[in-house]
Design an enzyme around this catalytic site. Structure first.
Site, PDB file in Angstrom:
ATOM      1  N   LYS A   1       0.579  -0.940  -0.363  1.00  0.00           N
ATOM      2  CA  LYS A   1      -0.129   0.109   0.193  1.00  0.00           C
ATOM      3  C   LYS A   1       0.440   1.152  -0.463  1.00  0.00           C
ATOM      4  O   LYS A   1       2.276   1.381  -0.195  1.00  0.00           O
ATOM      5  CB  LYS A   1      -0.702   0.458   1.080  1.00  0.00           C
ATOM      6  CG  LYS A   1      -2.045  -0.739   1.288  1.00  0.00           C
ATOM      7  CD  LYS A   1      -3.056  -0.871  -0.372  1.00  0.00           C
ATOM      8  CE  LYS A   1      -4.303  -1.279   0.099  1.00  0.00           C
ATOM      9  NZ  LYS A   1      -3.521  -3.363  -0.487  1.00  0.00           N
TER      10      LYS A   1
HETATM   11  C1  LIG Z   1     -10.381  -2.953  -1.123  1.00  0.00           C
HETATM   12  C2  LIG Z   1      -9.609  -2.715  -0.440  1.00  0.00           C
HETATM   13  N1  LIG Z   1     -10.439  -3.524   0.550  1.00  0.00           N
HETATM   14  C3  LIG Z   1      -9.600  -3.785   1.638  1.00  0.00           C
HETATM   15  C4  LIG Z   1      -8.228  -4.227   1.456  1.00  0.00           C
HETATM   16  C5  LIG Z   1      -7.365  -5.895   2.629  1.00  0.00           C
HETATM   17  O1  LIG Z   1      -6.535  -4.902   2.836  1.00  0.00           O
HETATM   18  P1  LIG Z   1      -5.890  -5.684   4.871  1.00  0.00           P
HETATM   19  O2  LIG Z   1      -4.818  -6.574   3.747  1.00  0.00           O
HETATM   20  O3  LIG Z   1      -5.180  -4.241   5.152  1.00  0.00           O
HETATM   21  O4  LIG Z   1      -6.952  -6.167   5.170  1.00  0.00           O
HETATM   22  C6  LIG Z   1      -7.690  -5.092   0.389  1.00  0.00           C
HETATM   23  C7  LIG Z   1      -6.493  -5.543   0.369  1.00  0.00           C
HETATM   24  O5  LIG Z   1      -5.950  -4.841  -1.142  1.00  0.00           O
HETATM   25  C8  LIG Z   1      -7.910  -4.287  -0.832  1.00  0.00           C
HETATM   26  O6  LIG Z   1      -7.509  -3.257  -1.882  1.00  0.00           O
END
Ligand SMILES: Cc1ncc(COP(=O)(O)O)c(C=O)c1O
Length: 385
Positions: free
Chosen positions: A182
């Site tokens: 990210k």
């Molecule tokens: C649009 C979206 N929502 C939620 C997530 C979930 O993030 P995390 O891996 O921090 O739980 C991601 C992860 O890539 C994502 O791209």
């Protein structure tokens, strides 16, 4: 095939490394002073009342849904063009995700299609700011107000994003991601923002099993005190080891964004005359685009190859690529559980077959961007009909 220009590489300096070492030497590794500091810094950056550090954005989405007083079987409107976490948390809470097709050009949920999907069971809207391009929040808020729907924002891609003059995350329950790839990272991590004091209190309890006090307070200097279990919660707290990274990453977030923006503009310029590539658009209301990824959509009717063949050809040159996303309505679980057809979401289905994300991150040099752009241009020329 070996990749020498990866799809992503995080930018970590001695600041982050030293802060992690300091955490390890302090003897306090889980949620404590570093997590608190990261929360305060993030809260100030977003301009919201509360930022609650968690071990993922998924945890943030889950807690946001869990505290929103929905009832089993309620319908929540969201986008199929997202990572499964967005809608999986709805399923976990026994809610029904209702997908709305996306808008060409931004790949965000198409606000003009929301009302057609509202039923007597609809209780919320869960927009995702795809790739860091904010959704049309005025339109979404107007619909939510008229139909008394809650809004929860998935800002996994949108740490820096602004909609008009407002920062994403300064109004509704909003979940951010600091996953390894990210715009800023804590390895694994997330943050939930809200302006509601009661919701913030509940989230803080729910993120650590439902205990009345978090571990830091429990073992602090004020003497021993018992915890009480207030509600059955989750294990979603962010550890100080992770927060140590976040504190320093956040200081650099705007500098990183400047570089991302320049790289994105460099790609735009390089692809300006390539008819076979559809570039994404930036709407006027998107005053800050977070440029999390650089997606392009292949105009397959002009090419002799499929998207996957093109993707493999790029990888064969040593450049890492990705696909964001093949729509959730096409994934076996959602397709079968909710009897969805590709034709129900024509725009998302079409882009699912044509999208490709190119590397975009501040560690890339201009020469790296030129190499990727040149490779893509050469492959388009090779595969042109
Ligand atoms: C649009 C979206 N929502 C939620 C997530 C979930 O993030 P995390 O891996 O921090 O739980 C991601 C992860 O890539 C994502 O791209």
């Amino acid at each position: 095939m070996s990749i020498d220009l990866p799809f992503h590489r995080a930018w970590l300096d001695d600041d982050e490394i030293n802060e992690v070492v300091d955490t390890l030497k302090s003897g306090w590794m889980t949620t404590g002073p570093k997590a608190r500091q990261f929360e305060e810094d993030f809260q100030n950056y977003i301009g919201c009342r509360h930022a609650i550090a968690l071990n993922s954005c998924t945890a943030g989405l889950h807690l946001a849904v869990a505290v929103s007083r929905f009832n089993e079987g309620d319908e929540i409107i969201t986008t199929p063009m997202t990572f499964p976490a967005t809608s999986n948390v709805l399923v976990h809470e026994r809610l029904e995700p209702v997908f709305v097709d996306i808008e060409p050009g931004t790949l965000n949920l198409d606000a003009s299609r929301i009302e057609a999907k509202i039923t007597s069971r609809t209780r919320g809207i869960l927009p995702v700011h795809f790739g860091g391009h904010p959704c049309d929040m005025d339109a979404i808020e107007d619909i939510a107000a008229r139909h008394r729907l809650a809004i929860i924002e998935d800002a996994a891609h949108a740490i820096e994003s602004r909609y008009k003059e407002r920062k994403v995350g300064d109004r509704h329950l909003t979940a951010f991601s600091f996953y390894a790839n990210k715009n800023i990272t804590t390895g694994e991590g997330g943050m939930l923002t809200t302006n509601d004091d009661d919701i913030a209190d509940t989230v803080r309890v729910l993120r650590l099993h439902g205990l009345s006090r978090d571990a830091w307070n429990r073992f602090g200097n004020a003497g021993y005190s018992h915890w009480e279990l207030e509600m059955p919660g989750f294990k979603y707290n962010m550890a100080d080891i992770n927060a140590a990274l976040g504190i320093h990453q956040l200081k650099k977030v705007e500098r990183f964004l400047e570089i991302r923006k320049l790289h994105a503009e460099r790609y735009d310029a390089a692809f300006g005359d390539v008819e076979e590539l559809e570039r994404m658009q930036t709407r006027e209301y998107a005053t800050t685009h977070a440029h999390y990824i650089y997606p392009v959509a292949l105009r397959l009717e002009r090419l002799k190859v499929t998207r996957d063949e093109f993707l493999n050809a790029v990888q064969e040159t040593g450049i890492g690529v990705a696909v964001h996303y093949i729509g959730l309505h096409l994934q076996p679980f959602y397709r079968k559980t909710y009897a969805l057809e590709p034709g129900d979401y024509p725009v998302a289905t079409d882009y699912s077959q044509r999208l490709l994300s190119l590397p975009l991150y501040p560690k890339m040099t201009e020469a790296d961007v030129d190499r990727v752009a040149g490779t893509v241009r050469d492959l388009v020329a090779r595969f042109r009909r």
